[in-house]
Design an enzyme around this catalytic site. Sequence first.
Site: not given
Length: 338
Positions: A11, A14, A95, A189
């Site tokens: 993306g 990042s 996460c 996700c």
Amino acid sequence: MESVFVALSGGADSGFAAFLLKQMGYHVTAVTFRLFDGEGACCSLEGIRRARRIADILSIRHLTLDIREEFRSYVIETFLREYEKGRTPNPCVLCNRYIKFSLFLKKAKALGADKIATGHYARVEKEKDKYLLKRGIDRKKDQSYFLYPIRREHLPFILFPLGTHLKEGVRSEFRKVFGEAPRESQDLCFVPKGDLRGFLARSLGDREGPIYLFDGRLLGYHRGIHYYTIGQRRGMGLSFPYPLYVIGISSEDNAIFLGPKEYLERTRVYAAEVNLLSAPQREVTGKIRYNQREEPCEYALERNLLSVRFERPVSGVAGGQSLVLYSGDVVIGGGTIL
């Protein structure tokens, strides 16, 4: 030259973080996680291909880290267990706690990294002899709320290159370096096409139970407590003279409780799985959901539980969500709401 492993999803955030790190003089290695099988909002095969292209443009090494088993165990299964209990977990926090700032850091160091980096909008800054987690300067996109589980001892080894940038500018600069920026998704996700209800139905099935009014009257039946969250108003399939909200969920009785909006208000909130990053402060604010406004509060740690008293009532306190405390721009810490 310090070696930095940057988490690269493919993306714009990042990708531009990787670009900035190279501009700052770090020896950069891009790492893309393979988190699950199938297509998702990120970490899919298409995401891996985009990440590899970004790495090629920057002339940096690109690795793919297969952590499907760990992600399934720590994030997806925990997520489902929480919903099964009638709670509302935050998968991004899970996460960050178990994958990005624990497992990834450990694996990166084993491969020779000095530090890791991600594209989060937040800051880590050293003041005197202490490292502090702070909000990103873009208050609309600040992601520090999701980062409170980072261990204090890990802060010196984490970089957030986007913390001093505005989101709008990042996407604009990304296009100058890499071309068209990929579409940004807000979906989970691992939930195909953002269909959370369908994902929960396939994973947990239907489990019918009663819906009660706050006074104990039976109003109808639901198909499973995992389809509901505290504060929810729609999707009840009921008609009533005034708006009703989910004010309680009982996993023991497999029951949903409804009431008027004022029944959602609380001034005292408790949280477990507490992680404190900063010393106690006098002027403290807190919030119980990412998009909610912070409110002045007082806090204390009592037998590994975080006890918070808000000056004004907060609405929609949901078990499984995160309670996060701030002092100005500094993240004091937080925990999982009971």
